[in-house]
Design a protein around this motif. Structure first.
Motif, PDB file in Angstrom:
ATOM      1  N   GLU A 182     -27.018 -10.670 -12.146  1.00  0.00           N
ATOM      2  CA  GLU A 182     -27.408 -11.811 -11.306  1.00  0.00           C
ATOM      3  C   GLU A 182     -26.489 -12.958 -11.670  1.00  0.00           C
ATOM      4  OE1 GLU A 182     -29.480 -11.892  -8.862  1.00  0.00           O
ATOM      5  OE2 GLU A 182     -30.698 -10.094  -9.192  1.00  0.00           O
ATOM      6  N   GLU A 183     -26.316 -13.878 -10.743  1.00  0.00           N
ATOM      7  CA  GLU A 183     -25.465 -15.018 -11.075  1.00  0.00           C
ATOM      8  C   GLU A 183     -25.816 -16.232 -10.238  1.00  0.00           C
ATOM      9  OE1 GLU A 183     -21.339 -14.566  -9.942  1.00  0.00           O
ATOM     10  OE2 GLU A 183     -21.884 -13.372  -8.202  1.00  0.00           O
ATOM     11  N   ARG A 184     -25.494 -17.372 -10.802  1.00  0.00           N
ATOM     12  CA  ARG A 184     -25.531 -18.626 -10.065  1.00  0.00           C
ATOM     13  C   ARG A 184     -24.189 -19.279 -10.314  1.00  0.00           C
ATOM     14  NH1 ARG A 184     -28.375 -17.017  -7.234  1.00  0.00           N
ATOM     15  NH2 ARG A 184     -30.629 -17.105  -7.214  1.00  0.00           N
ATOM     16  N   SER A 235     -30.347 -25.134 -12.000  1.00  0.00           N
ATOM     17  CA  SER A 235     -30.476 -24.100 -10.987  1.00  0.00           C
ATOM     18  C   SER A 235     -31.347 -22.991 -11.551  1.00  0.00           C
ATOM     19  CB  SER A 235     -29.084 -23.569 -10.647  1.00  0.00           C
ATOM     20  OG  SER A 235     -29.187 -22.587  -9.666  1.00  0.00           O
ATOM     21  N   LEU A 284     -32.790 -19.013 -11.473  1.00  0.00           N
ATOM     22  CA  LEU A 284     -32.338 -17.660 -11.158  1.00  0.00           C
ATOM     23  C   LEU A 284     -33.419 -16.686 -11.601  1.00  0.00           C
ATOM     24  CD1 LEU A 284     -28.883 -16.252 -12.183  1.00  0.00           C
ATOM     25  CD2 LEU A 284     -30.941 -15.141 -12.940  1.00  0.00           C
ATOM     26  N   LEU A 295     -24.757 -21.126  -5.367  1.00  0.00           N
ATOM     27  CA  LEU A 295     -26.179 -21.262  -5.143  1.00  0.00           C
ATOM     28  C   LEU A 295     -26.392 -22.120  -3.916  1.00  0.00           C
ATOM     29  CD1 LEU A 295     -29.157 -21.389  -5.635  1.00  0.00           C
ATOM     30  CD2 LEU A 295     -28.764 -23.149  -7.322  1.00  0.00           C
ATOM     31  N   ALA A 315     -31.650 -19.402  -2.469  1.00  0.00           N
ATOM     32  CA  ALA A 315     -31.974 -18.986  -3.819  1.00  0.00           C
ATOM     33  C   ALA A 315     -33.444 -19.284  -4.097  1.00  0.00           C
ATOM     34  CB  ALA A 315     -31.099 -19.728  -4.814  1.00  0.00           C
TER      35      ALA A 315
END
Ligand SMILES: [Cu+2]
Lengths: 396, 272
Positions: free
Chosen positions: A96-98, A107, A109, B6, B11
């Motif tokens: 997974e990534e942001r 942010s 996740l 994002l 998201a």
């Protein structure tokens, strides 16, 4: 991987130069960028249990995280002075990534993680990575011995791709065989024949069960009333008979053309076969036993006598579907995974022992009945090992 | 190059709703995932072929020819970017931007397509690019080999469509990817085709239950197509600076919506 985010104002000088260079980009801010920046502010209040990660200029804080298997929500805060990406990596795969979290922003996740040790990135490519340890939970332990259905989608897809690619190659090789026969080129015909047989062996565990096609493509004279003179003596072995026994291409052209058409049908039929998870191992075990009982004992290629080469290809074909289950099996039972790999190695070793050298390959008619029995025994042992896979994965 | 920027809204949707879909993944996904892998394999075969010609031109010092081959060569790579998360190391060495490196363009580590792009357009020269070209070709070949033996995780394939659209929305839309050549519209073509391929492959699985969703997604893809079509030039596209402000806004809006909508696809297919 991250790139610049040109929409960010007040970056270091190099970044401003970049923005100047791409005037187009600045204009786009009104569209994507504004939406993007606005959205970054819209971080919800943390869910209970949210794991906080602060990314500074040089590292993450903490650098070492431990979470239980299952779903985790991370909240990443960019405490550095440049935009960052945050990734959870399993080897080279991003789980997974942001990306492009602007300085000062947070942010969230969510990731569903299996037990294991993962890397986490911490800003710049050159920064050291942190470690994320995912510990087993009751649920993850239960999934090891009974993986969810979706765990089999990848393996089943991959085996489908394998069948598609192999059967396409078979069509090509049979086409080349037909051309060589047409040209009366014995050497080219023999090598095209061998190439076509290799890929045929790769998929035989499946194709062998499509009875009508199997009878057209691969009948052996031994089982036909009129033997080589029988009108039903068609397909591969008829061509083998011509090339190796009669030493001529006479009369082979229509046989090759028919084989080419059948190869195309085979591709389409293989494509339509719907496999269930149990079939990956089930089919391979069945084929291993069939080889042990029939072809290995009595021989299939009565004229070319090159069974040993073809058996090696058949073993590759057995290993493909099984190998796709090995990662799951290794979770469920590492010993069983090893036993399976060892059983394949044993068959290959036995084949290697019988095959002689490339310069002086052993023909199958020279392989004694005892040696054939030994090879068959190894194949049966392999089938037994493969048979243990489905129960180990909760499939039966 | 993939940057799953994002795009907060999508998201967030993910964070909020994952788990809410009780949908179980079905074996009907086997067919689309297999088809997708074949699609990727074909793109990679083309990429290797095109990259060979491109790097040959670079190494022969043929600046004009190399410039001509740059964008069309990248097309196949951009089409498989939805799954770039499966090979993050090679994605970095093939398609990273100068910004990823301490000294940006001057950094000796700056590799791949964009390093060559920089040389060709900013310096109008192939000087010093031969080793970069060799490395690019070997990376692309390694990628092909690696993909051949890789089992595709279905959630990565299905999720990849959204991840790529998010990247386009968050960064690529600014024209940052091909900042020296301004060939971004070619890349967009590849990106949209690649993402749409995934939607098309899983379409039969959700056609009945998600007709409205598909209608919206299709409409946005069509908006993108119509907009890109205006800038068609021969086999490819005009430079990105020719895009009008209005069209850029239209594209941005369509991509943002696609990113948001497609982020629900994994859940709809029981893959969250
Ligand atoms: Cu890219």
């Amino acid at each position: 991987m991250s790139s610049s985010d040109p929409q960010r104002a007040g970056g270091p000088p190099s970044r401003l130069t970049t923005i100047a260079l791409i005037g187009a980009g600045v204009l786009a801010l009104a569209g994507g960028g504004a939406f993007y920046l606005a959205s970054q502010r819209a971080v919800r209040p943390s869910e209970p249990g949210t794991i906080a990660v602060r990314v500074g200029d040089k590292s993450c804080e903490p650098m070492d995280l431990t979470v239980p298997a299952g779903r985790s929500v991370f909240e990443i805060e960019n405490a550095s002075n440049r935009p960052i990406e945050w990734e959870i990596l399993d080897g080279v795969m991003v789980v997974e990534e942001r990306e492009n979290i602007a300085p000062g922003f947070r942010s969230q996740l969510a990731a569903r993680l299996k037990p294991g040790v993962y890397d986490i990135t911490c800003g710049l490519l050159s920064n050291p990575r942190g470690k994320l340890t995912v510990t087993a939970s009751a649920h993850s332990e239960a999934e090891k011995v009974k993986p969810p259905l979706k765990a089999f989608i990848g393996p089943l897809s991959e085996y489908k791709v394998y069948r598609a690619l192999r059967s396409n190659r078979m069509i090509q090789a049979v086409g080349a065989l037909s051309t060589a026969i047409d040209a009366g080129d014995m050497d080219a015909a023999k090598s095209a024949y061998a190439a076509a047989r290799t890929v045929y062996r790769h998929v035989e565990a499946v194709s062998g069960r499509i009875a009508d096609l199997e009878n057209a493509i691969d009948p052996v004279a031994t089982y036909l009333a009129g033997r080589e003179q029988d009108p039903a003596f068609t397909g591969f072995h008829r061509i083998e008979f011509g090339l190796w026994h009669e030493g001529s291409v006479t009369g082979l052209k229509p046989v090759a053309d028919k084989l080419e058409a059948d190869a195309t049908t085979l591709r389409d039929r293989l494509k339509a076969v719907k496999f269930e998870p149990v079939d990956l191992a089930g089919n391979a075990a069945r084929e291993a036993r069939r080889l042990a009982e029939g072809p290995v004992i009595s021989g299939d290629n009565l004229y070319a006598n090159d069974e040993l080469v073809e058996f090696a290809a058949a073993v590759d074909g057995l290993e493909k579907p099984v190998s796709l289950l090995v990662p799951l099996l290794a979770e469920a039972s590492p010993e069983m995974a090893k036993a399976t790999t060892d059983a394949f190695a044993a068959v290959r070793a036995e084949l290697g022992k019988l095959s002689g050298s490339d310069a002086a390959p052993v023909i199958y008619s020279d392989v004694s009945p005892d040696a054939r029995k030994a090879l068959a025994a190894d194949l049966v042992a392999l089938a037994d090992a493969i048979d243990r896979i489905n129960p180990a994965l909760g499939l039966e | 190059m993939r940057i799953s920027g994002l795009v907060g809204a999508s998201a967030l949707t993910f964070v909020l709703t994952s788990g809410a879909f009780a949908q179980e993944a079905s074996l009907d996904l086997v067919e689309p995932i297999a088809e997708y892998k074949i699609y990727v394999s074909e793109k990679l075969a083309k990429l290797v072929e095109d990259t060979t010609a491109f790097t040959d031109a670079v190494k022969a010092g043929e600046v004009d020819k190399a410039k001509e081959l740059f964008a069309p060569t990248r097309l196949s790579y951009e089409a498989i970017e939805p799954i770039a998360e499966l090979f993050s190391d090679l994605d970095a060495s093939i398609d990273s931007r100068a910004d990823d490196y301490e000294k940006a363009e001057a950094d000796p580590e700056f590799p791949g397509f964009h390093r060559i792009e920089y040389g060709l357009w900013e310096k109008n020269s192939t000087e010093g690019l031969a080793p970069v070209a060799d490395k690019l070709l070997s990376d692309v070949k390694e990628l092909e080999g690696r993909i051949a033996s890789l089992t595709f995780p279905p959630e990565k394939v299905v999720g990849g469509a959204a991840v790529l659209m998010e990247e386009v929305a968050a960064t690529k839309i600014s024209g940052e990817e091909d900042r020296y050549s301004h060939t971004d519209l070619w890349d967009f073509r590849g990106n949209f085709d690649g993402a749409r391929k995934i939607v098309d492959l899983v379409r039969p699985l959700i056609a009945d239950k998600e007709a409205d969703f598909l209608k919206t997604v299709d409409a946005n893809f069509e908006t993108v197509d119509t907009t890109l079509a205006k800038y068609k030039d021969g086999e490819g596209y005009v430079t990105y600076d020719k895009l009008t402000d209005d069209d850029r806004k239209v594209l941005a809006a369509a991509v943002n919506t696609l990113a948001e909508d497609l982020s629900t696809l994994r859940g709809k297919l029981g893959l969250d």
